[in-house]
Write a protein that holds these residues in place. Structure first.
Motif, PDB file in Angstrom:
ATOM      1  N   MET A 179     -12.118  -0.590  -3.704  1.00 14.99           N
ATOM      2  CA  MET A 179     -11.414   0.531  -4.144  1.00 14.99           C
ATOM      3  C   MET A 179     -10.369   1.018  -3.449  1.00 14.99           C
ATOM      4  O   MET A 179      -9.366   1.426  -4.231  1.00 14.99           O
ATOM      5  N   ALA A 180     -10.252   0.900  -2.026  1.00 13.01           N
ATOM      6  CA  ALA A 180      -9.219   1.086  -1.428  1.00 13.01           C
ATOM      7  C   ALA A 180      -7.823   0.219  -1.691  1.00 13.01           C
ATOM      8  O   ALA A 180      -6.891   0.600  -1.883  1.00 13.01           O
ATOM      9  N   PHE A 181      -7.994  -1.178  -1.895  1.00  9.52           N
ATOM     10  CA  PHE A 181      -7.030  -1.947  -2.352  1.00  9.52           C
ATOM     11  C   PHE A 181      -6.500  -1.608  -3.508  1.00  9.52           C
ATOM     12  O   PHE A 181      -5.555  -1.854  -3.765  1.00  9.52           O
ATOM     13  N   LEU A 182      -7.680  -1.452  -4.522  1.00 10.16           N
ATOM     14  CA  LEU A 182      -7.035  -1.234  -5.849  1.00 10.16           C
ATOM     15  C   LEU A 182      -6.373   0.081  -5.940  1.00 10.16           C
ATOM     16  O   LEU A 182      -5.318   0.126  -6.686  1.00 10.16           O
ATOM     17  N   ALA A 183      -6.486   1.203  -5.137  1.00  6.47           N
ATOM     18  CA  ALA A 183      -5.675   2.287  -5.091  1.00  6.47           C
ATOM     19  C   ALA A 183      -4.266   1.852  -4.562  1.00  6.47           C
ATOM     20  O   ALA A 183      -3.305   2.165  -5.470  1.00  6.47           O
ATOM     21  N   LEU A 184      -4.210   1.131  -3.614  1.00  9.46           N
ATOM     22  CA  LEU A 184      -2.869   0.958  -2.982  1.00  9.46           C
ATOM     23  C   LEU A 184      -2.241  -0.214  -4.052  1.00  9.46           C
ATOM     24  O   LEU A 184      -1.056  -0.097  -4.280  1.00  9.46           O
ATOM     25  N   PHE A 185      -2.791  -1.365  -4.645  1.00  8.22           N
ATOM     26  CA  PHE A 185      -2.209  -2.054  -5.700  1.00  8.22           C
ATOM     27  C   PHE A 185      -1.590  -1.131  -6.805  1.00  8.22           C
ATOM     28  O   PHE A 185      -0.774  -1.564  -7.250  1.00  8.22           O
ATOM     29  N   THR A 186      -2.490  -0.393  -7.313  1.00 11.37           N
ATOM     30  CA  THR A 186      -2.007   0.791  -8.417  1.00 11.37           C
ATOM     31  C   THR A 186      -0.547   1.155  -7.843  1.00 11.37           C
ATOM     32  O   THR A 186       0.345   1.141  -8.962  1.00 11.37           O
ATOM     33  N   ILE A 187      -0.579   2.056  -6.604  1.00  7.89           N
ATOM     34  CA  ILE A 187       0.570   2.467  -6.453  1.00  7.89           C
ATOM     35  C   ILE A 187       2.029   1.745  -6.169  1.00  7.89           C
ATOM     36  O   ILE A 187       2.819   2.075  -6.795  1.00  7.89           O
TER      37      ILE A 187
END
Length: 250
Positions: free
Chosen positions: A228-236
């Motif tokens: 989830m942290a990776f997806l959040a960072l990737f989205t940004i």
């Protein structure tokens, strides 16, 4: 589009409904097990209770002794000495039992089920309530019945720990007729444990069965937070890249 969404929702609901009904155990109130898979001491006690009282009839044939010992922090020599009752079993073997299936079916009416996935099928609250809902019933083959699972075909294997529960009846009126039903139990003649100690023993056992049904649950949940942290960072990053890419176009 609306019809497609409604149809998909109905299909998912129809698939989940039988599982929810099975886990709820009918209209019986279920007590909270409040399991803690991070409590290694509880898991060790649960494994000991399972092997001492349950493994004579039930297996967990999708688990291996060595995997359980490793996951629960039990040295292999202690595992062999205290939790492996089959003298021919090896530490890498599956946790089966030696009871003949045809003989078990004759004694109990049906072969005792494997319990590796029982916590996932029934739910931990159902198991916790079930193991605390036996009561004396001289009309049953093993002299006991169960509030959560009426007309159960299993003896109360933990009776020596809990004692002999007696039924507490209540009267309910249905369609103008009074029906006498078992609402709860009480233990007049205690076993080896107090009520509080017995509840903790059952909680430990259910904790072990929950672990058995999903040994990597904690690892999966921990990994999920990283995903989830990776997806959040990737989205940004994607949003910033999109703005930079389209800046000159507009």
């Amino acid at each position: 589009m609306k019809k497609w969404i409604v149809g998909a929702f109905a299909l998912i609901l129809s698939a989940l409904l039988p599982l929810s009904v099975m886990a709820a155990g009918g209209n019986v109130h279920l007590d909270k097990a409040n399991n803690d898979l991070t409590d290694q001491a509880s898991l060790q006690r649960g494994a000991q209770t399972f092997m001492s009282y349950c493994s004579g009839c039930h297996s967990t044939q999708y688990q291996r002794y060595q995997r359980v010992a490793t996951d629960l922090g039990i040295p292999e020599d202690l595992m062999k000495e205290n939790l492996m009752f089959d003298p021919n079993a090896k530490i890498g073997d599956l946790m089966t039992n030696s009871i003949p299936e045809d003989a078990a079916a004759k004694w109990f009416g049906a072969p005792p089920p494997d319990l590796t996935l029982v916590a996932r099928v029934r739910g931990v609250d159902w198991l916790y309530t079930y193991l605390r809902s036996f009561y004396a019933d001289p009309n049953r083959p093993f002299g006991v019945n169960n509030i959560t699972f009426p007309n159960v075909g299993m003896p109360h294997v933990l009776e020596g720990l809990q004692g002999i529960p007696e039924p507490v009846y209540a009267t309910h009126t249905v369609d103008g007729k009074e029906h006498k039903v078992v609402e709860s139990t009480r233990v007049d003649k205690m076993g080896e444990l107090t009520t509080k100690e017995y509840d903790q023993t059952v909680r430990d056992l259910v904790n072990f069965l929950e672990y058995s049904g999903d040994p990597v649950k904690l690892e999966r949940h921990a990994l999920g937070w990283w995903v989830m942290a990776f997806l959040a960072l990737f989205t940004i990053i994607v949003i910033l890249l999109k703005k930079e890419y389209w800046r000159d176009v507009h």
